[in-house]
Design a protein around this motif. Structure first.
Motif, PDB file in Angstrom:
ATOM      1  N   GLN A 232      51.134  34.030  33.130  1.00 35.40           N
ATOM      2  CA  GLN A 232      49.990  33.770  32.716  1.00 35.40           C
ATOM      3  C   GLN A 232      48.655  34.744  33.433  1.00 35.40           C
ATOM      4  OE1 GLN A 232      49.357  29.407  33.562  1.00 35.40           O
ATOM      5  NE2 GLN A 232      51.735  30.117  34.080  1.00 35.40           N
ATOM      6  N   THR A 233      47.598  34.751  32.907  1.00 38.61           N
ATOM      7  CA  THR A 233      45.754  35.047  32.872  1.00 38.61           C
ATOM      8  C   THR A 233      45.221  33.886  32.445  1.00 38.61           C
ATOM      9  OG1 THR A 233      45.747  36.433  31.118  1.00 38.61           O
ATOM     10  CG2 THR A 233      46.475  37.186  33.190  1.00 38.61           C
ATOM     11  N   PRO A 234      45.070  32.822  33.415  1.00 39.61           N
ATOM     12  CA  PRO A 234      44.719  31.459  32.636  1.00 39.61           C
ATOM     13  C   PRO A 234      43.271  31.824  32.067  1.00 39.61           C
ATOM     14  CG  PRO A 234      45.012  31.167  34.861  1.00 39.61           C
ATOM     15  CD  PRO A 234      45.350  32.718  34.378  1.00 39.61           C
ATOM     16  N   THR A 235      42.872  32.325  31.943  1.00 43.36           N
ATOM     17  CA  THR A 235      41.133  32.631  31.201  1.00 43.36           C
ATOM     18  C   THR A 235      40.975  34.586  30.723  1.00 43.36           C
ATOM     19  OG1 THR A 235      39.433  33.278  33.449  1.00 43.36           O
ATOM     20  CG2 THR A 235      40.245  30.714  32.716  1.00 43.36           C
ATOM     21  N   ASP A 236      39.860  33.959  29.877  1.00 42.16           N
ATOM     22  CA  ASP A 236      39.516  35.374  29.198  1.00 42.16           C
ATOM     23  C   ASP A 236      39.055  36.401  30.034  1.00 42.16           C
ATOM     24  OD1 ASP A 236      39.719  34.977  26.749  1.00 42.16           O
ATOM     25  OD2 ASP A 236      37.728  34.031  26.503  1.00 42.16           O
ATOM     26  N   GLU A 237      38.106  35.926  31.428  1.00 45.29           N
ATOM     27  CA  GLU A 237      37.846  36.351  32.885  1.00 45.29           C
ATOM     28  C   GLU A 237      39.150  37.218  33.654  1.00 45.29           C
ATOM     29  OE1 GLU A 237      35.029  34.490  31.070  1.00 45.29           O
ATOM     30  OE2 GLU A 237      37.113  33.335  32.325  1.00 45.29           O
ATOM     31  N   ASP A 238      40.106  36.226  33.762  1.00 49.82           N
ATOM     32  CA  ASP A 238      41.007  36.486  34.408  1.00 49.82           C
ATOM     33  C   ASP A 238      41.658  37.463  33.679  1.00 49.82           C
ATOM     34  OD1 ASP A 238      40.945  34.814  35.958  1.00 49.82           O
ATOM     35  OD2 ASP A 238      42.093  33.274  35.184  1.00 49.82           O
ATOM     36  N   GLN A 239      41.889  37.807  32.157  1.00 51.12           N
ATOM     37  CA  GLN A 239      43.097  38.586  32.019  1.00 51.12           C
ATOM     38  C   GLN A 239      41.952  39.286  31.701  1.00 51.12           C
ATOM     39  OE1 GLN A 239      42.841  39.229  27.252  1.00 51.12           O
ATOM     40  NE2 GLN A 239      45.479  37.475  27.370  1.00 51.12           N
ATOM     41  N   GLU A 240      40.797  39.860  31.675  1.00 52.78           N
ATOM     42  CA  GLU A 240      40.939  40.634  31.600  1.00 52.78           C
ATOM     43  C   GLU A 240      39.958  41.668  32.472  1.00 52.78           C
ATOM     44  OE1 GLU A 240      37.618  44.320  30.055  1.00 52.78           O
ATOM     45  OE2 GLU A 240      39.183  42.776  29.262  1.00 52.78           O
ATOM     46  N   SER A 241      39.874  41.394  34.037  1.00 49.77           N
ATOM     47  CA  SER A 241      40.124  41.658  35.481  1.00 49.77           C
ATOM     48  C   SER A 241      41.670  42.237  35.153  1.00 49.77           C
ATOM     49  CB  SER A 241      39.585  40.644  36.344  1.00 49.77           C
ATOM     50  OG  SER A 241      40.818  40.184  36.775  1.00 49.77           O
ATOM     51  N   MET A 242      43.124  41.890  34.737  1.00 49.81           N
ATOM     52  CA  MET A 242      43.988  41.809  35.251  1.00 49.81           C
ATOM     53  C   MET A 242      44.051  43.311  34.167  1.00 49.81           C
ATOM     54  SD  MET A 242      46.427  41.684  36.167  1.00 49.81           S
ATOM     55  CE  MET A 242      47.035  39.991  37.178  1.00 49.81           C
ATOM     56  N   ARG A 243      43.729  43.196  33.006  1.00 46.84           N
ATOM     57  CA  ARG A 243      43.560  44.243  32.156  1.00 46.84           C
ATOM     58  C   ARG A 243      43.123  45.830  32.732  1.00 46.84           C
ATOM     59  NH1 ARG A 243      40.366  47.437  28.506  1.00 46.84           N
ATOM     60  NH2 ARG A 243      41.810  47.619  26.708  1.00 46.84           N
ATOM     61  N   LYS A 244      41.888  45.405  33.096  1.00 45.78           N
ATOM     62  CA  LYS A 244      41.575  46.137  33.852  1.00 45.78           C
ATOM     63  C   LYS A 244      42.384  47.019  35.073  1.00 45.78           C
ATOM     64  CE  LYS A 244      36.684  45.821  32.955  1.00 45.78           C
ATOM     65  NZ  LYS A 244      35.301  44.973  32.752  1.00 45.78           N
ATOM     66  N   ALA A 245      42.803  46.067  36.339  1.00 43.96           N
ATOM     67  CA  ALA A 245      43.896  46.815  36.770  1.00 43.96           C
ATOM     68  C   ALA A 245      45.330  47.060  36.606  1.00 43.96           C
ATOM     69  CB  ALA A 245      44.191  45.207  37.773  1.00 43.96           C
ATOM     70  N   VAL A 246      45.944  46.970  35.293  1.00 44.65           N
ATOM     71  CA  VAL A 246      47.223  47.383  34.873  1.00 44.65           C
ATOM     72  C   VAL A 246      46.530  49.370  34.633  1.00 44.65           C
ATOM     73  CG1 VAL A 246      47.740  46.928  33.138  1.00 44.65           C
ATOM     74  CG2 VAL A 246      47.868  45.498  34.356  1.00 44.65           C
ATOM     75  N   ARG A 247      45.027  49.105  33.761  1.00 41.04           N
ATOM     76  CA  ARG A 247      44.905  50.522  33.318  1.00 41.04           C
ATOM     77  C   ARG A 247      44.856  51.013  34.549  1.00 41.04           C
ATOM     78  NH1 ARG A 247      42.830  51.643  28.566  1.00 41.04           N
ATOM     79  NH2 ARG A 247      42.118  53.874  28.019  1.00 41.04           N
ATOM     80  N   SER A 248      44.958  51.113  35.249  1.00 41.29           N
ATOM     81  CA  SER A 248      44.134  51.907  36.855  1.00 41.29           C
ATOM     82  C   SER A 248      45.421  52.053  37.131  1.00 41.29           C
ATOM     83  CB  SER A 248      43.712  51.029  37.920  1.00 41.29           C
ATOM     84  OG  SER A 248      44.552  50.104  38.291  1.00 41.29           O
TER      85      SER A 248
END
Length: 329
Positions: A232-248
């Motif tokens: 779960q990344t409940p919101t689009d904002e949560d998802q994008e921040s997690m996406r950036k963290a994964v990329r890092s």
């Protein structure tokens, strides 16, 4: 970079099945989950995509399947989700053992794990699954579906997934980046190849655990294996921040993909397990009334324009508890 919003836990798990009717009968009738969506694989519209969950399709409850009949039997091994575990109310495992006996379900002796009682079993395709007795409080976000199983025994969403990994360290660091805390390690128990099981926990009430076991045991994709696990990344904002963290972390997540009932980002973690980040909305009731979930074949987006072609290629299925339905109903 700011820390991402921690994931509350598992959103859904998607697996590979064989015969679609057998899959439907087992997960909807024998296990008592609600068919909350009957659709197609959006990357391969020649096959169904079934979604089974609680009464409302709550995030953290949906087990989904691609019934690819032509694939061979799979084998669980390193680099895969090896087990999917569901929560059931305390004291209900006797009910489930009796039900499994009545329905001819292949199951194993109960084991104790991190202070909880676990009943391992397999679905008709050989998929390893577990039921875990858990305290279900009055404020629990799930809603029991009681068409086939009483509320005091009904499955109430995910408990955990278990990852089999040759080199657990990079994945364990990734889980911590995603918001899971390392909460304990103990000797492995119940159908596991490694010596130790390490548990990670998110903060959400359901689907909060990921267990990691080291193994180099070989596996292969096919019937009875997990295709991917979504968090779960409940919101689009949560998802994008997690996406950036994964990329890092040196991984290569996709751009956001609209899956109609949620929006998704996909990536393979360090050992090759396919992870998904999924928003909590719009939800399974965004295109069907809550009372009618799973009642018709839903073709999202532009697939509706190809309905006649798609329906012609899908086998008829009967939803347990309902009248027989054709693919085009």
């Amino acid at each position: 970079m700011a820390d991402p919003t921690p994931t509350p836990g598992i959103h859904h798990v998607t697996c590979v099945a064989g015969d679609p009717q057998r899959n439907m009968d087992f997960w909807a009738e024998t296990l008592g989950l609600r068919l909350v969506k009957r659709s197609i694989n959006q990357d391969d519209p020649s096959t169904y995509h079934f979604f089974f969950g609680d009464a409302e399709g709550t995030p953290g409850t949906s087990m989904t399947f691609f019934p690819w009949e032509d694939l061979p039997q799979g084998k669980v091994g390193s680099g895969q989700v090896s087990r999917v575990a569901f929560r059931v109310p305390e004291g209900s495992l006797d009910y489930w053992a009796e039900r499994f006996d009545e329905h001819g379900v292949d199951y194993d002796d109960r084991v104790e794990r991190f202070g909880e009682t676990v009943l391992p079993f397999r679905d008709p395709d050989g998929l390893p699954v577990e039921l875990v007795e858990t305290e279900i409080g009055d404020d629990d976000p799930t809603t029991a579906w009681t068409e086939f199983v009483p509320a005091d025994a009904a499955i109430r969403g995910f408990h955990s997934v278990t990852l089999w990994l040759a080199d657990p360290d990079p994945t364990e660091e990734l889980l911590e980046t995603m918001g899971f805390d390392r909460v304990g390690t103990e000797q492995a128990a119940g159908n596991t190849p490694g010596d130790e099981r390490t548990r990670f926990a998110a903060e959400g009430p359901i689907g909060k655990y990921v267990d990691v076991l080291p193994t180099i045991q070989g596996g292969r994709n096919g019937h009875g294996t997990v295709h991917h696990v979504a968090f779960q990344t409940p919101t689009d904002e949560d998802q994008e921040s997690m996406r950036k963290a994964v990329r890092s972390r040196g991984l290569n997540p996709t751009q956001q993909i609209d899956r109609h009932w949620f929006r998704s980002v996909y990536f393979r973690e360090h050992a090759g397990v396919l992870f998904e980040l999924a928003t909590n909305g719009p939800g399974y009731d965004s295109d069907e009334p809550l009372d009618d979930l799973g009642g018709r074949l839903v073709l999202p987006g532009t697939f509706e324009d190809r309905r006649e072609e798609i329906e012609a290629g899908l086998p008829d299925v009967t939803v347990p508890g309902a009248a027989p339905v054709d693919a085009d109903d």
